[in-house]
Scaffold this motif. Sequence first.
Motif, PDB file in Angstrom:
ATOM      1  N   ALA A  81      33.783  48.267  45.930  1.00 39.51           N
ATOM      2  CA  ALA A  81      32.797  48.770  44.432  1.00 39.51           C
ATOM      3  C   ALA A  81      33.422  48.475  43.674  1.00 39.51           C
ATOM      4  O   ALA A  81      34.155  48.079  43.118  1.00 39.51           O
ATOM      5  CB  ALA A  81      33.300  49.790  44.797  1.00 39.51           C
ATOM      6  N   PRO A  82      31.661  48.109  42.589  1.00 40.66           N
ATOM      7  CA  PRO A  82      31.744  47.539  41.130  1.00 40.66           C
ATOM      8  C   PRO A  82      32.685  48.771  40.296  1.00 40.66           C
ATOM      9  O   PRO A  82      32.684  50.083  40.435  1.00 40.66           O
ATOM     10  CB  PRO A  82      30.547  47.157  41.865  1.00 40.66           C
ATOM     11  N   GLU A  83      33.184  48.267  39.352  1.00 37.24           N
ATOM     12  CA  GLU A  83      33.459  49.246  37.978  1.00 37.24           C
ATOM     13  C   GLU A  83      32.256  50.186  37.733  1.00 37.24           C
ATOM     14  O   GLU A  83      32.592  51.309  38.138  1.00 37.24           O
ATOM     15  CB  GLU A  83      33.568  48.574  36.965  1.00 37.24           C
ATOM     16  N   ILE A  99      43.866  41.947  31.873  1.00 36.89           N
ATOM     17  CA  ILE A  99      44.762  41.372  32.939  1.00 36.89           C
ATOM     18  C   ILE A  99      45.939  40.791  31.940  1.00 36.89           C
ATOM     19  O   ILE A  99      45.515  40.220  30.725  1.00 36.89           O
ATOM     20  CB  ILE A  99      44.253  40.417  33.134  1.00 36.89           C
ATOM     21  N   PRO A 100      46.656  41.485  31.705  1.00 37.28           N
ATOM     22  CA  PRO A 100      47.953  40.501  30.641  1.00 37.28           C
ATOM     23  C   PRO A 100      47.704  39.543  30.750  1.00 37.28           C
ATOM     24  O   PRO A 100      47.816  38.948  31.371  1.00 37.28           O
ATOM     25  CB  PRO A 100      48.859  41.748  31.639  1.00 37.28           C
ATOM     26  N   LEU A 105      49.093  38.149  38.485  1.00 28.96           N
ATOM     27  CA  LEU A 105      47.710  38.719  38.760  1.00 28.96           C
ATOM     28  C   LEU A 105      46.727  39.195  38.185  1.00 28.96           C
ATOM     29  O   LEU A 105      46.749  39.673  37.524  1.00 28.96           O
ATOM     30  CB  LEU A 105      48.532  40.501  39.193  1.00 28.96           C
ATOM     31  N   PRO A 106      45.745  37.958  39.077  1.00 30.76           N
ATOM     32  CA  PRO A 106      44.124  37.864  38.274  1.00 30.76           C
ATOM     33  C   PRO A 106      43.459  40.162  38.553  1.00 30.76           C
ATOM     34  O   PRO A 106      42.524  40.023  38.354  1.00 30.76           O
ATOM     35  CB  PRO A 106      43.749  37.960  39.394  1.00 30.76           C
ATOM     36  N   PHE A 107      44.039  41.565  38.066  1.00 31.57           N
ATOM     37  CA  PHE A 107      44.351  42.872  38.409  1.00 31.57           C
ATOM     38  C   PHE A 107      43.843  43.381  36.455  1.00 31.57           C
ATOM     39  O   PHE A 107      45.062  42.638  35.726  1.00 31.57           O
ATOM     40  CB  PHE A 107      44.705  43.474  39.203  1.00 31.57           C
ATOM     41  N   ASN A 108      42.863  43.500  36.167  1.00 33.27           N
ATOM     42  CA  ASN A 108      42.620  45.237  35.691  1.00 33.27           C
ATOM     43  C   ASN A 108      42.759  46.146  36.041  1.00 33.27           C
ATOM     44  O   ASN A 108      42.189  46.195  36.845  1.00 33.27           O
ATOM     45  CB  ASN A 108      41.833  44.950  34.250  1.00 33.27           C
ATOM     46  N   SER A 109      42.595  47.362  34.943  1.00 34.77           N
ATOM     47  CA  SER A 109      42.715  48.425  36.315  1.00 34.77           C
ATOM     48  C   SER A 109      42.022  49.553  34.977  1.00 34.77           C
ATOM     49  O   SER A 109      42.016  49.498  34.182  1.00 34.77           O
ATOM     50  CB  SER A 109      44.208  48.722  36.056  1.00 34.77           C
ATOM     51  N   ILE A 110      41.677  50.501  35.667  1.00 32.97           N
ATOM     52  CA  ILE A 110      41.509  51.853  35.568  1.00 32.97           C
ATOM     53  C   ILE A 110      42.398  53.622  35.478  1.00 32.97           C
ATOM     54  O   ILE A 110      41.788  53.012  36.708  1.00 32.97           O
ATOM     55  CB  ILE A 110      39.652  51.999  35.778  1.00 32.97           C
ATOM     56  N   VAL A 111      42.651  53.805  34.111  1.00 28.64           N
ATOM     57  CA  VAL A 111      43.729  54.333  34.682  1.00 28.64           C
ATOM     58  C   VAL A 111      43.106  56.000  34.542  1.00 28.64           C
ATOM     59  O   VAL A 111      42.400  56.478  34.038  1.00 28.64           O
ATOM     60  CB  VAL A 111      44.811  54.484  33.723  1.00 28.64           C
ATOM     61  N   TYR A 112      43.951  56.800  35.314  1.00 25.62           N
ATOM     62  CA  TYR A 112      43.119  58.310  35.352  1.00 25.62           C
ATOM     63  C   TYR A 112      44.197  58.811  35.295  1.00 25.62           C
ATOM     64  O   TYR A 112      45.705  58.471  36.249  1.00 25.62           O
ATOM     65  CB  TYR A 112      41.504  58.553  36.679  1.00 25.62           C
ATOM     66  N   GLN A 113      44.099  59.919  35.399  1.00 32.27           N
ATOM     67  CA  GLN A 113      45.439  61.243  35.590  1.00 32.27           C
ATOM     68  C   GLN A 113      45.477  61.300  37.366  1.00 32.27           C
ATOM     69  O   GLN A 113      45.117  61.726  38.059  1.00 32.27           O
ATOM     70  CB  GLN A 113      44.995  62.454  35.488  1.00 32.27           C
ATOM     71  N   VAL A 117      42.586  52.878  39.503  1.00 34.36           N
ATOM     72  CA  VAL A 117      42.244  52.040  39.809  1.00 34.36           C
ATOM     73  C   VAL A 117      42.286  49.971  39.481  1.00 34.36           C
ATOM     74  O   VAL A 117      42.060  50.202  38.976  1.00 34.36           O
ATOM     75  CB  VAL A 117      40.745  52.297  39.717  1.00 34.36           C
ATOM     76  N   TYR A 118      42.559  49.598  40.807  1.00 32.55           N
ATOM     77  CA  TYR A 118      42.693  48.356  40.779  1.00 32.55           C
ATOM     78  C   TYR A 118      41.694  47.395  40.344  1.00 32.55           C
ATOM     79  O   TYR A 118      41.161  47.471  41.992  1.00 32.55           O
ATOM     80  CB  TYR A 118      43.762  47.337  41.567  1.00 32.55           C
ATOM     81  N   LEU A 119      41.445  46.183  39.517  1.00 29.30           N
ATOM     82  CA  LEU A 119      39.981  45.319  39.424  1.00 29.30           C
ATOM     83  C   LEU A 119      39.881  44.265  40.088  1.00 29.30           C
ATOM     84  O   LEU A 119      41.592  43.591  39.015  1.00 29.30           O
ATOM     85  CB  LEU A 119      39.308  46.210  38.670  1.00 29.30           C
ATOM     86  N   PHE A 120      39.280  43.763  40.865  1.00 28.48           N
ATOM     87  CA  PHE A 120      40.174  42.319  41.150  1.00 28.48           C
ATOM     88  C   PHE A 120      38.680  42.005  40.796  1.00 28.48           C
ATOM     89  O   PHE A 120      37.197  41.342  41.776  1.00 28.48           O
ATOM     90  CB  PHE A 120      40.082  41.613  43.059  1.00 28.48           C
ATOM     91  N   GLN A 121      37.985  40.834  40.287  1.00 26.30           N
ATOM     92  CA  GLN A 121      36.982  40.246  39.067  1.00 26.30           C
ATOM     93  C   GLN A 121      35.473  41.344  39.708  1.00 26.30           C
ATOM     94  O   GLN A 121      34.539  41.118  40.355  1.00 26.30           O
ATOM     95  CB  GLN A 121      36.077  39.234  40.669  1.00 26.30           C
ATOM     96  N   ASN A 122      35.789  42.140  39.162  1.00 22.16           N
ATOM     97  CA  ASN A 122      35.022  43.624  38.809  1.00 22.16           C
ATOM     98  C   ASN A 122      34.579  44.537  39.861  1.00 22.16           C
ATOM     99  O   ASN A 122      33.496  45.415  39.926  1.00 22.16           O
ATOM    100  CB  ASN A 122      33.838  42.494  37.493  1.00 22.16           C
ATOM    101  N   GLN A 123      35.353  44.203  40.960  1.00 17.05           N
ATOM    102  CA  GLN A 123      35.721  44.850  42.458  1.00 17.05           C
ATOM    103  C   GLN A 123      36.767  45.880  42.538  1.00 17.05           C
ATOM    104  O   GLN A 123      37.970  45.083  41.810  1.00 17.05           O
ATOM    105  CB  GLN A 123      35.065  44.106  43.074  1.00 17.05           C
ATOM    106  N   VAL A 124      36.369  46.811  43.193  1.00 15.59           N
ATOM    107  CA  VAL A 124      37.895  48.153  43.439  1.00 15.59           C
ATOM    108  C   VAL A 124      38.866  46.818  44.350  1.00 15.59           C
ATOM    109  O   VAL A 124      38.279  46.503  45.600  1.00 15.59           O
ATOM    110  CB  VAL A 124      37.897  48.943  44.351  1.00 15.59           C
TER     111      VAL A 124
END
Length: 206
Positions: A81-83, A99-100, A105-113, A117-124
Amino acid sequence: MSDWFRGTNTMNAFIRSPFGIVRMLLCGLAFGVLIGCATSPVQRDAEAVSSGVALMANTDSNGDACILDEEFSVNGVTQGAPESIVLDRLGEPQERRPIPPGSDLPFNSIVYQGLIVYLFQNQVAELTITDPAWQSPSGLRVGLTRAELINVLGQVPEIRSDLPSELIYEIPPCQDQTQAELAWSFLIFVDDSGTVKKIMLQGDWP
C-alpha cells in the motif's frame, strides 16, 4: 454402636456444619488446582485448539498450514500500500523517520502509538505492532495469552525461536511462495509470562 455407624454420623455432622462445607469446598478447589497444574502444556494447547477459530485450517502448495492472505492487514493497511493509503486509513502519525544516512536498510517509517509502518520505495514493506489497539481482521493482536492465540489460530504454529525469555512463532501466508514477488509472514513474539508482546508482519524484501 458400630464403628461404621459412628463414622457415618460423624461425617454427616461434618457436612452439615458450615465450617465443614467450607473446608470441603476449599479441598475441592485445591484438588482442582493440582489437577490443572499437572496438565501438560501440550494438553492445554490441544484443549485450546479444539474450540479454535482455525485461521490455520488452510494449507499452501506444499501442504503446510498457512493463513489466508486477507489476514495480513492492519486496519486495512496491507503490503504494498502507498503512503497515502496508510495516512488515509490510520490518520496522521506521531512521527516520520527518514532513512538514516549511510543505512544499509532502505526503509523510512511512519510511527503511531504501538505501531510502526516501514516503507520501501513509498510502499508498505513491514508492520510492527506493540499495542492491542492494532489487530488483524480476525483478531490477532498483542495482549493475547498463548492459549488464546492458539485458540484463534486453530493449531500450534511453527516455532521460529524458543528462548527462556521469548518464544517466536512464524506463520506463512497461503499464497504460492514461488509466484509471490514479496511474501509476508506473521512473526508472533510471546514473553515468558505467556503473553503476546509483539507482532510483526514481515516482508521478504531485497
